[in-house]
Design a protein around this motif. Structure first.
Motif, PDB file in Angstrom:
ATOM      1  N   GLU A 327      61.175  89.190 -24.270  1.00 43.15           N
ATOM      2  CA  GLU A 327      60.280  89.538 -25.375  1.00 43.15           C
ATOM      3  C   GLU A 327      58.957  88.801 -25.150  1.00 43.15           C
ATOM      4  O   GLU A 327      58.944  87.568 -25.145  1.00 43.15           O
ATOM      5  CB  GLU A 327      60.951  89.083 -26.684  1.00 43.15           C
ATOM      6  CG  GLU A 327      60.268  89.525 -27.945  1.00 43.15           C
ATOM      7  CD  GLU A 327      59.994  91.022 -27.990  1.00 43.15           C
ATOM      8  OE1 GLU A 327      58.806  91.388 -27.887  1.00 43.15           O
ATOM      9  OE2 GLU A 327      60.964  91.804 -28.119  1.00 43.15           O
ATOM     10  N   ALA A 329      55.874  90.065 -26.641  1.00 45.57           N
ATOM     11  CA  ALA A 329      54.860  90.493 -27.607  1.00 45.57           C
ATOM     12  C   ALA A 329      54.285  89.275 -28.321  1.00 45.57           C
ATOM     13  O   ALA A 329      55.029  88.368 -28.712  1.00 45.57           O
ATOM     14  CB  ALA A 329      55.491  91.450 -28.622  1.00 45.57           C
ATOM     15  N   GLY A 330      52.967  89.237 -28.454  1.00 46.78           N
ATOM     16  CA  GLY A 330      52.322  88.143 -29.182  1.00 46.78           C
ATOM     17  C   GLY A 330      52.051  86.907 -28.333  1.00 46.78           C
ATOM     18  O   GLY A 330      51.382  85.983 -28.793  1.00 46.78           O
ATOM     19  N   LEU A 331      52.554  86.873 -27.110  1.00 47.63           N
ATOM     20  CA  LEU A 331      52.294  85.701 -26.260  1.00 47.63           C
ATOM     21  C   LEU A 331      50.980  85.859 -25.508  1.00 47.63           C
ATOM     22  O   LEU A 331      50.578  86.976 -25.195  1.00 47.63           O
ATOM     23  CB  LEU A 331      53.419  85.540 -25.220  1.00 47.63           C
ATOM     24  CG  LEU A 331      54.827  85.231 -25.724  1.00 47.63           C
ATOM     25  CD1 LEU A 331      55.774  85.075 -24.543  1.00 47.63           C
ATOM     26  CD2 LEU A 331      54.815  83.959 -26.563  1.00 47.63           C
ATOM     27  N   ASP A 332      50.312  84.738 -25.223  1.00 47.81           N
ATOM     28  CA  ASP A 332      49.134  84.850 -24.367  1.00 47.81           C
ATOM     29  C   ASP A 332      49.591  85.148 -22.935  1.00 47.81           C
ATOM     30  O   ASP A 332      50.785  85.021 -22.622  1.00 47.81           O
ATOM     31  CB  ASP A 332      48.274  83.577 -24.425  1.00 47.81           C
ATOM     32  CG  ASP A 332      49.047  82.364 -23.953  1.00 47.81           C
ATOM     33  OD1 ASP A 332      49.413  82.325 -22.767  1.00 47.81           O
ATOM     34  OD2 ASP A 332      49.335  81.473 -24.789  1.00 47.81           O
TER      35      ASP A 332
END
Ligand SMILES: NC(=O)c1ccc[n+]([C@@H]2O[C@H](COP(=O)([O-])OP(=O)(O)OC[C@H]3O[C@@H](n4cnc5c(N)ncnc54)[C@H](O)[C@@H]3O)[C@@H](O)[C@H]2O)c1
Ligand SMILES: [Fe+2]
Length: 401
Positions: A327, A329-332
């Motif tokens: 997962e 999503a949302g990580l740099d």
């Protein structure tokens, strides 16, 4: 610098459960009356040799069997196979087994056609023309040798693995029957499976085709990353991510065996055009010195090399993380890319690949000479997305020690 790219693979690919039943038909189609089948005693004992060759014999084709193949074959094994081949005078050669037997079949067909000795062909593009027709049936998933341009042999005197690389080595026909892999013990499934993942990751993160460092007029089988190989590598990474752990722990799971067989062949199609890079360059001396399997050596080294390459391939690494089910999503971008390394480490532990070079018996005092040997393998080092020095290689080995 390259302005064009090409794609080569086996002349024909038959894929699917029970595809090996079509061997007789394939041999007839290529005009074969007498074949040499290159294999080993383990596969003979497992009944695979009989399973594959009996229907062919019943169809009136003569099959001579060389069953003294060995893992990571030496030049001595190549000589033994060749002397059997000279007696048999085949008009086609069949490789049945993992990469080891398929590679032995390739080098045998080469020397039988062009003379000399196996050693004469080591390196790139030293095979002068087409070789006897080769039909390869992989029993591991796997090296991709059934579609590749390489044959890898062990140079026992110098404790290093060496490669013969030529598009003439690509099999005329690859018959990939996932049922042939069901008898693989866990360790073989794990080692050969992570080798396939290494092929896909090294191809997917290789230097770009346009930047591939070639001198003017030089042609190379390996040519850097290109869009067709990217498609194949992405699919291979996701298939292997989905199926490898299951294939190792539930050996009779046919869907997992089929997913791995396809993943390994697609990875073979990708890397055999793009190239493999630092993981393989380091494994050649590590495998030569420790006699670990090619897959175990690659699997051990893979996350350490990924860490070195990450700055040059953040975007691709985050895509790999997603393909392996992480997962992100949302990580740099940096954190997402690091997840690819975590995913490979998790996979590696889940299937029991050794984690440290010392576990293979490597001594700290050997690291610099291993790095030097790897540094000599320029034809694959130049595929790496980041240029490497001998100190970089030693640093990676130290991290993995
Ligand atoms: N030519 C290429 O493109 C290429 C690419 C990667 C690796 N390689 C080379 O391939 C070799 C490794 O091949 P590999 O990982 O496929 O393993 P392998 O061929 O060395 O086989 C390992 C062992 O597994 C056994 N085995 C294989 N299939 C089995 C089955 N279905 N059931 C029971 N036992 C089985 C073999 O008999 C052998 O004892 C190395 O030499 C490596 O350098 C070649
Ligand atoms: Fe490999």
């Amino acid at each position: 610098m390259r302005e064009t790219w090409t794609f080569h693979t086996a002349g024909e690919l038959l894929f699917g459960r029970r595809a090996s039943r079509q061997l007789g038909e394939v041999l007839r189609r290529i005009g074969c009356k007498r074949a040499l089948l290159v294999t080993d005693a383990v596969l003979e004992k497992a009944g695979l040799v009989e399973h594959v060759s009996a229907p062919v014999r019943e169809g009136g084709i003569d099959i001579h069997v060389f069953s003294e193949g060995e893992p990571e074959p030496s030049f001595r094994a190549a000589e033994a196979c060749l002397s059997k081949a000279r007696q048999a005078e085949p008009d086609a050669v069949i490789g049945l087994g993992g990469g080891s037997n398929m590679d032995l079949a390739k080098i045998t067909a080469t020397v039988l056609t062009h003379g000399g000795m196996a050693r004469d062909y080591v390196g790139e593009d030293r095979v002068p023309g087409p070789i006897l027709p080769l039909v390869c049936l992989p029993t591991t998933a796997g090296t991709g040798s059934e579609v590749s341009a390489a044959a890898v042999l062990t140079d026992s005197d110098n404790q290093v693995k060496v490669g013969v690389l030529s598009n003439y080595l690509r099999p005329r026909v690859a018959i990939v029957d996932p049922l042939l892999t069901v008898s693989c013990p866990r360790k073989i499934t794990a080692d050969s499976g992570i080798d396939a993942l290494t092929h896909a990751i090294e191809a997917y993160t290789a230097v770009d085709n346009e930047q591939f460092p070639l001198s003017p007029d030089e042609r190379s089988t390996y040519q850097g990353r290109h869009p067709l190989a990217d498609c194949l590598a992405e699919k291979a990474i996701s298939l292997i991510g989905t199926h490898l752990v299951r294939a190792v722990h539930q050996p009779d799971d046919l869907a997992a065996r089929e997913g791995m067989a396809l993943g390994a062949t697609l990875a073979g199609m990708a890397f055999s055009n793009v190239g493999v890079a630092v993981v393989h360059a380091l494994e050649y001396p590590v495998g030569g010195a420790t006699h670990c399997s090619h897959g175990a050596g690659n699997g051990l080294l893979l996350p350490f090399v990924m860490r070195f390459n990450l700055p040059a391939r953040r975007q691709e690494f985050s895509r790999i993380a997603r393909l392996l089910g992480e997962e992100v999503a949302g990580l740099d971008e940096q954190s997402a890319a690091e997840r690819a390394i975590t995913a490979v480490e998790k996979l590696r532990s889940a299937i029991g690949i050794p984690q440290r070079l010392r576990d293979l018996g490597v001594k700290e005092s050997q690291l610099s000479s291993l790095a030097e040997k790897a540094f000599a393998i320029k034809r694959i080092l130049r595929v790496n997305p980041r240029p490497v020095t001998v100190n970089d290689l030693e640093g990676i080995l130290r991290a993995a020690f």
